[in-house]
Design an enzyme around this catalytic site. Sequence first.
Site, mmCIF file in Angstrom:
data_model
loop_
_atom_site.group_PDB
_atom_site.id
_atom_site.type_symbol
_atom_site.label_atom_id
_atom_site.label_comp_id
_atom_site.label_asym_id
_atom_site.label_seq_id
_atom_site.Cartn_x
_atom_site.Cartn_y
_atom_site.Cartn_z
ATOM 1 N N CYS A 92 84.125 60.787 57.894
ATOM 2 C CA CYS A 92 83.600 60.526 59.237
ATOM 3 C C CYS A 92 82.731 59.255 59.308
ATOM 4 O O CYS A 92 83.260 58.168 59.207
ATOM 5 C CB CYS A 92 82.869 61.769 59.726
ATOM 6 S SG CYS A 92 82.711 61.843 61.516
ATOM 7 N N ARG A 126 83.526 63.332 73.105
ATOM 8 C CA ARG A 126 83.479 63.608 71.661
ATOM 9 C C ARG A 126 84.715 64.386 71.261
ATOM 10 O O ARG A 126 85.211 65.231 72.010
ATOM 11 C CB ARG A 126 82.233 64.426 71.307
ATOM 12 C CG ARG A 126 80.942 63.669 71.403
ATOM 13 C CD ARG A 126 79.810 64.422 70.712
ATOM 14 N NE ARG A 126 79.904 64.326 69.268
ATOM 15 C CZ ARG A 126 79.529 63.259 68.564
ATOM 16 N NH1 ARG A 126 79.026 62.214 69.165
ATOM 17 N NH2 ARG A 126 79.637 63.248 67.257
ATOM 18 N N HIS A 191 85.315 67.268 58.301
ATOM 19 C CA HIS A 191 84.138 67.924 57.746
ATOM 20 C C HIS A 191 84.572 69.339 57.405
ATOM 21 O O HIS A 191 85.735 69.677 57.466
ATOM 22 C CB HIS A 191 83.028 67.965 58.803
ATOM 23 C CG HIS A 191 82.329 66.676 59.011
ATOM 24 N ND1 HIS A 191 81.439 66.158 58.105
ATOM 25 C CD2 HIS A 191 82.369 65.800 60.040
ATOM 26 C CE1 HIS A 191 80.956 65.018 58.569
ATOM 27 N NE2 HIS A 191 81.506 64.766 59.734
#
Length: 242
Positions: A92, A126, A191
């Site tokens: 990320c 997002r 993640h």
Amino acid sequence: MLTVCHLYPDLLNLYGDRGNIIAFVRRCQWRGIPVRVREVGIGEPVDFGAVDFVFLGGGSDREQTLMAEDLLRRKDELQAAIEDGLVMLAICGGYQLLGRYYRTLQGETIPGLGLLDFYTRAGEKRLIGDIAVEAELGGRTVRLVGFENHAGQTFLGNIRPFGRVLAGYGNNGQDGTEGARYKNVFCSYLHGPILPKNTALTDYLIGRALARRGQDGILCPLDDTFEERACAVILRRLRLGR
Ligand code: GLN
């Protein structure tokens, strides 16, 4: 002895990124492979030439800005090690910094190392949620699962993606690509953390690191029942599993 370098563990440790270090180390130890971890913070010296695996985690825009300058100072040394086959995983925010730049929503540009050919710009929406991707590891196609949460949308130039999105957003939510891959550098938005759940990737990285040190890189299998169950939960949630 494998040496793991955890870059900026205090700044880049979103959503349990440290679990990647734990998974890498434990899977070595369970097989009797000696391994040690070096945590490297801002301004602290590290010899990338003497390291076997580098992990760079995710962080908010603020944390990225804080460590970008420090990472830039290490560019030449890191580049030489990457060209020499250094095994690296960047997640990320860490992934974004290996590219040309990251442009925030406020229009600020955080310069990246420019080691890999891609750029990232923040979008209004997002990109959040569980994600599943298909990737090729050593000629084997594997499914990997994780959790993504990024504003940044990454667009690849002359570099191949790490994988193909099966469900979720990936690099930008538009072109179906996820992450990036160059030599032994693996970049991803996953993640979760990614390594504890996705043992095929963890073992692949360990194998590559051993092979680089002239060992055969063939690993004895471990009992992955729990890890496989964890993957199955996410795949079912994404309507990809039984
Ligand atoms: N700041 C970056 C983004 O939002 C990285 C976030 C992260 O590492 N999870 O895109």
